[in-house]
Design a protein around this motif. Sequence first.
Motif, mmCIF file in Angstrom:
data_model
loop_
_atom_site.group_PDB
_atom_site.id
_atom_site.type_symbol
_atom_site.label_atom_id
_atom_site.label_comp_id
_atom_site.label_asym_id
_atom_site.label_seq_id
_atom_site.Cartn_x
_atom_site.Cartn_y
_atom_site.Cartn_z
ATOM 1 N N LEU A 278 0.373 -5.598 0.868
ATOM 2 C CA LEU A 278 1.191 -4.458 1.315
ATOM 3 C C LEU A 278 2.508 -4.403 0.535
ATOM 4 C CD1 LEU A 278 1.902 -2.090 3.162
ATOM 5 C CD2 LEU A 278 2.773 -3.746 4.832
ATOM 6 N N ARG A 394 3.178 4.359 2.410
ATOM 7 C CA ARG A 394 2.477 3.377 3.261
ATOM 8 C C ARG A 394 0.986 3.667 3.273
ATOM 9 N NH1 ARG A 394 5.019 3.968 8.835
ATOM 10 N NH2 ARG A 394 3.450 2.394 9.324
ATOM 11 N N GLU A 399 -1.964 1.106 4.400
ATOM 12 C CA GLU A 399 -1.770 1.065 5.847
ATOM 13 C C GLU A 399 -2.573 2.201 6.487
ATOM 14 O OE1 GLU A 399 2.004 0.270 7.822
ATOM 15 O OE2 GLU A 399 2.920 0.122 5.848
ATOM 16 N N GLU A 462 2.759 -0.707 11.087
ATOM 17 C CA GLU A 462 2.193 -1.439 9.946
ATOM 18 C C GLU A 462 1.678 -0.501 8.884
ATOM 19 O OE1 GLU A 462 -0.690 -4.607 10.701
ATOM 20 O OE2 GLU A 462 0.532 -4.971 12.463
#
Length: 462
Positions: A278, A394, A399, A462
């Motif tokens: 990530l 993201r 994610e 997240e």
Amino acid sequence: MLRWVNAVKSLFNRPHPSAKEPVRIPRSGHNISRKFIDKRALDVLYALKRAGYEAYLVGGGVRDLLLGLEPKDFDVVTNAHPEAVKQVFGRKSRIIGRRFRLVHVYFGRHHFVEVATFRGESQGGQRKTDERGRILFDNVYGTMDEDVWRRDFTVNALYYNIRDFSLIDYVGGLEDLKQGLLRLIGEPETRYREDPVRLIRAVRFAVKLGFKIEPNTEAPIQPLGHLLQEVAPARLFEEVLKLFHNRQAVTVFEKLRHYNLFRYLFPQVDALLDEDALTRGMVLAGLHSTQKRLQQDKGVNPAFLFAFMLWGPLVQRMQYYLSQAMQPAQALAAAADDVIGRQIRTTAIPKRITQQVRDIWHLQLRLDNRYGDRAARLAEHPRFRAAYDLLGLRAEAGEPVRALFEWWTTYQALSPVDRVAFALEVAKPKRRRKRRRRNRNPYRRRARSAEADIDQGSEAGE
Ligand code: ATP
Ligand code: MG
């Protein structure tokens, strides 16, 4: 002993001021045309000349013009002392700086041309340095043939003379320019120790110009990287913006990693890059989007840079607080304090910007909560656009927020009336408080709400 040897070595390696006759290239021998020099910089050069002073264009402006690039700014250098420069330009000029004084000549409220006075040597032909070799005093004025040796790279040390439009080259800068070589003036290790920021300038210019770093200039970069720990965080903040608000931000990042310098700019990010997909995904997606925006002449924002760079460390830290049974918003705030607190020890981010970073992060939790009129209120938030862009990164970094990102993309494309209907289609949020109250056992209640936080965290955070 070693220090003594180094001191003697640097004495011998440093060309003595005026030791070398410069090469002078007349107007007919180079391609710099006044057409391409900023009109305001020209005005300043001519005004100094009319007042009887020497005046030259130097640095990146000359270098970029010779390469056919569009210079970012034009630096002027003169033999007039700051007070004399101020006399020439009167109220449109201001003396700035404490260590080395410069004059800013204003054209309108926001644009100025920077005028520096030639720098010379302090007593004895030696610069005063501390025990590590860093420059301490830097406030002695001099002549051009002293000034040149204090500049960093040969290609940055060419002077364009407004008197006869000739170029003056003391250090072989023109030849290096032709060869595409970035070479430090003087003995590289000494020059890096004097000012470790030159380590990152080497990387930035090599990428920007597409130059090869000359081997002796390149060799100390990795071994001396640790010197960056001693650079003032305020200065590193400025350098970070120059490094990454750049049309080649991704290559700059890769080169910094190659020389192991990135860790001195973003230690928390560097520590996660190898192990955490990530973190890596966010840095790369963010830098790609930054350079794309710049290539399209769109603006970029320092808060957004720090928001995506530090997202990986933030998420890790937030997971820790969630596991301690904190509510998501609290966990995020605590994690943001930690992550920003550590980052500003390296790069001093102004408070105004850290506040924006926090807002962009906090909005990530709220973007999911868009039923009814909430969407409209969120879209009004001054950081909404940056928060939406971060959500996009993201999603790109893997994610599970793609659907949410697309929802907001559609929402923004609708008319105000259609937006209302669209936001009412979102499932109404569940009312958690009522359900929780049914649970009478205080211990079980606490355990359950911790789980709920973690669930919510992984949904939105997240
Ligand atoms: P650009 O403006 O494109 O980033 P530049 O070369 O003009 O590149 P500046 O930071 O504007 O860079 O500095 C102007 C000039 O001042 C440089 O070209 C160099 O001659 C000198 N200089 C700047 N920083 C240093 C330094 N850390 N050490 C030695 N000389 C420097
Ligand atoms: Mg410049």
